[in-house]
Design a protein around this motif. Structure first.
Motif, PDB file in Angstrom:
ATOM      1  N   SER A 178      -6.601  77.412  43.552  1.00  0.00           N
ATOM      2  CA  SER A 178      -5.820  76.463  42.910  1.00  0.00           C
ATOM      3  C   SER A 178      -5.396  75.768  41.138  1.00  0.00           C
ATOM      4  CB  SER A 178      -4.382  75.603  43.704  1.00  0.00           C
ATOM      5  OG  SER A 178      -3.539  75.169  43.493  1.00  0.00           O
ATOM      6  N   ALA A 179      -6.650  74.975  41.119  1.00  0.00           N
ATOM      7  CA  ALA A 179      -6.782  74.100  40.349  1.00  0.00           C
ATOM      8  C   ALA A 179      -7.381  74.990  39.067  1.00  0.00           C
ATOM      9  CB  ALA A 179      -8.165  73.075  40.703  1.00  0.00           C
ATOM     10  N   ALA A 180      -7.722  76.064  39.115  1.00  0.00           N
ATOM     11  CA  ALA A 180      -7.826  76.338  38.421  1.00  0.00           C
ATOM     12  C   ALA A 180      -7.474  78.044  38.176  1.00  0.00           C
ATOM     13  CB  ALA A 180      -9.439  78.294  38.864  1.00  0.00           C
ATOM     14  N   LYS A 181      -6.201  78.228  38.425  1.00  0.00           N
ATOM     15  CA  LYS A 181      -4.636  78.753  38.419  1.00  0.00           C
ATOM     16  C   LYS A 181      -5.153  80.691  38.513  1.00  0.00           C
ATOM     17  CE  LYS A 181      -2.249  76.296  35.305  1.00  0.00           C
ATOM     18  NZ  LYS A 181      -2.903  74.856  35.658  1.00  0.00           N
ATOM     19  N   ILE A 182      -5.827  80.397  39.618  1.00  0.00           N
ATOM     20  CA  ILE A 182      -6.410  82.125  40.266  1.00  0.00           C
ATOM     21  C   ILE A 182      -5.586  82.150  41.482  1.00  0.00           C
ATOM     22  CG2 ILE A 182      -7.701  83.423  40.899  1.00  0.00           C
ATOM     23  CD1 ILE A 182     -10.223  81.847  39.672  1.00  0.00           C
ATOM     24  N   PRO A 183      -4.232  83.088  41.358  1.00  0.00           N
ATOM     25  CA  PRO A 183      -3.412  83.392  42.549  1.00  0.00           C
ATOM     26  C   PRO A 183      -4.497  83.559  43.636  1.00  0.00           C
ATOM     27  CG  PRO A 183      -3.289  85.113  41.108  1.00  0.00           C
ATOM     28  CD  PRO A 183      -4.670  83.764  40.473  1.00  0.00           C
ATOM     29  N   MET A 184      -3.967  83.559  45.567  1.00  0.00           N
ATOM     30  CA  MET A 184      -4.646  83.849  46.451  1.00  0.00           C
ATOM     31  C   MET A 184      -3.544  84.532  47.011  1.00  0.00           C
ATOM     32  SD  MET A 184      -6.517  80.000  46.711  1.00  0.00           S
ATOM     33  CE  MET A 184      -5.541  79.752  46.013  1.00  0.00           C
ATOM     34  N   PHE A 185      -4.102  85.775  47.966  1.00  0.00           N
ATOM     35  CA  PHE A 185      -3.005  86.149  48.908  1.00  0.00           C
ATOM     36  C   PHE A 185      -3.890  85.642  50.468  1.00  0.00           C
ATOM     37  CE2 PHE A 185      -1.973  87.421  44.734  1.00  0.00           C
ATOM     38  CZ  PHE A 185      -0.975  88.233  44.306  1.00  0.00           C
ATOM     39  N   LEU A 233      -0.896  79.906  46.658  1.00  0.00           N
ATOM     40  CA  LEU A 233      -1.449  81.136  47.902  1.00  0.00           C
ATOM     41  C   LEU A 233       0.005  81.150  48.116  1.00  0.00           C
ATOM     42  CD1 LEU A 233      -3.431  81.240  50.096  1.00  0.00           C
ATOM     43  CD2 LEU A 233      -2.718  79.199  51.266  1.00  0.00           C
ATOM     44  N   LEU A 234      -0.109  82.893  48.723  1.00  0.00           N
ATOM     45  CA  LEU A 234       1.017  84.124  49.849  1.00  0.00           C
ATOM     46  C   LEU A 234       0.300  83.605  51.278  1.00  0.00           C
ATOM     47  CD1 LEU A 234       2.881  86.013  46.941  1.00  0.00           C
ATOM     48  CD2 LEU A 234       3.458  83.488  48.119  1.00  0.00           C
TER      49      LEU A 234
END
Length: 492
Positions: free
Chosen positions: A196-203, A218-219
């Motif tokens: 999240s801190a690295a601005k990488i979206p998660m699914f 995060l989704l």
């Protein structure tokens, strides 16, 4: 006769290169230099399992691969399919992005998941990748490569793996999202906080913990534990007026506390009540079986219409074994619990004895293929086609005839990857600019209402905390042979 002495001839010093000591010293220096260069290289080679994959001191190979390195023999077949699809994408020369599937792939005795759960995750993700690249109904730009990220047993090695994923946002991989994760552990939360801190979206595929809503980016495909408990309460209220609560009060366990609180709030009203007081136990301590044995007389006295078990599946099996021997066999016992039971093998002999003794066990699941047939109106046929069709050569039943969808792992991984793909394709960046992770973060906020995703586990419409709203929840019933059969489809 006196012999005339020759004058002393002065010693002529040898050239330095003809002195043996010099060469010995040079040899020593060269050996030292060679050792200084080669030993670290050899040590680093010993630590490498493959490009992007390193060996830990415990022998685990953790890191990121395109499928070329098999983390376990049981995963080699599906990893080969993923690698072939990745190479096919590169061979087209067209624009592509990479999505990483991150789940533990080197398991130990400390892991609560079987290797089948991991393999099913990879299989579901592969089917989603192949569909995304070859089915025009999902769009066609950009193409998708699937990277496999192994953070090790219990995600304990997440730090170097997340660092590698951060690095792969750049060329040549162009990583834009991480899917999977799957387990609600402290290490999972730490890994997601860093992503999240690295601005990488998660699914997230099978993440159900209720304390993850504060992780930006995060989704989650799965309904939360609280949502499942509410769905269970709504389901049982149709045929039950009284309930008894059995709860694991282990301080470190959020799962049972969330189940208990949410079920209690949803069940109790003017027409429904709890009978008797809550029966607590502590799963950290020994003697859980003895504790359950002491509960049985109170359960027989209360004679509830339903027993809600807020705890892990392992302990539920112990309770069922105790209830089989209860004195009040004239009163049927109906038990409802959460999705943790889906990850536990229910012994066939215990299931038969429970059925004979009038003990019925139901639980909420994240998804189940029987729901597609029994409650067809709740699912988009196009969303389930690639997981259920037994004729098409790239569908799950044909590709993996010896594997099952029943544990929901493949279904949820399929939904996670396809949702990431939909997010990427909705981003629609200009042709002269590479897509970034931040482009997907902008789009993730639109995935609701008209832009909700038709998932194989049900329609996915996300709230502001990244959780699915009004998600369907299959209610499963344990059969006398220990398998689970679809009973009903509830709403979270």
């Amino acid at each position: 006769m006196e012999v005339e002495r020759q004058a002393d001839v002065p010693d002529i010093p040898r050239a330095f290169w003809r002195r043996p000591g010099v060469w010995l010293a040079v040899g020593v220096v060269l050996v030292v230099v060679a050792a200084a260069i080669s030993v670290p290289l050899l040590l680093r080679a010993a630590e490498r399992c493959a490009d992007g994959v390193t060996r830990t001191e415990t022998g685990e190979c953790v890191g990121v691969t395109d499928g070329g390195y098999a983390f376990a023999p049981e995963l080699a077949g599906v990893q080969g399919l993923i690698r072939a699809e990745n190479e096919s994408v590169l061979a087209t020369g067209k624009e592509f992005v990479s999505i990483a599937l991150m789940v533990p792939m080197t398991l130990t005795e400390q892991d609560s998941i079987p290797v089948e759960w991991v393999r099913h995750h990879l299989q579901g993700a592969y089917v989603a990748q192949h569909r995304a690249n070859h089915d025009a109904a999902t769009g066609d730009r950009p193409l998708v490569r699937l990277l496999l990220a192994n953070p090790g047993s219990a995600l304990a090695r997440w730090e170097p793996v997340v660092a590698e994923l951060e690095r792969r946002r750049a060329a040549p991989d162009h990583l834009v999202a991480v899917a999977g994760i799957g387990l609600s552990l402290a290490t999972s939360r730490d890994a997601m906080a860093r992503l999240s801190a690295a601005k990488i979206p998660m699914f997230g595929s099978t993440l159900t913990a209720d304390d993850l809503g504060d992780i930006d980016g995060l989704l989650r495909m799965a309904p939360t534990n609280a949502a499942q408990a509410r769905a269970a309460a709504v389901h049982v209220k149709a045929g039950a007026r009284t309930a008894l609560l059995i709860q694991d009060d282990t301080e470190a366990e959020l799962y049972p506390r969330t189940l208990a609180e949410s079920f209690s709030a949803a069940f109790a009203d003017a027409d429904h009540r709890f009978t008797g007081q809550t029966e607590f136990f502590d799963s950290r301590l020994s003697g859980v079986g003895n504790t359950f044995l002491q509960m049985i007389p109170n359960i027989c006295t209360a004679r509830p219409d339903v027993v809600y078990f807020a705890g892990r599946g392992e302990q539920l099996l112990v309770l069922v074994a105790q209830l089989v021997e209860r004195n009040c066999k004239d009163h049927r016992i109906r038990i409802m619990t959460g999705d943790d039971l889906s990850a536990v093998a229910f012994p066939g002999d215990l299931a038969r004895r429970a059925a004979d003794a009038g003990v019925e066990v139901l639980f909420t699941a994240l998804a189940h293929p029987d729901a597609w047939r029994e409650a067809a109106a709740e699912f988009d046929p196009a969303a389930t086609y690639y997981l259920r069709d037994a004729v098409c050569t790239v569908c799950f039943p044909v590709l993996f005839p010896d594997d099952s969808l029943d544990d929901a792992s493949a279904i949820m991984a399929y939904d996670a990857v396809l949702t990431a793909v939909r997010t990427a394709r909705l981003a629609g960046v200009p042709p002269d600019r590479r897509m970034s992770t931040e482009d997907l973060l902008q789009v993730r906020n639109r995935l609701h209402g008209e832009y909700s995703v038709a998932g194989a586990s049900g329609r996915l419409s996300f709230d502001e905390r990244g959780s699915p709203t009004a998600k369907v929840v299959p209610i499963m019933r344990v059969q006398p042979d220990g398998t689970a059969r679809f009973a009903h489809l509830a709403k979270s």
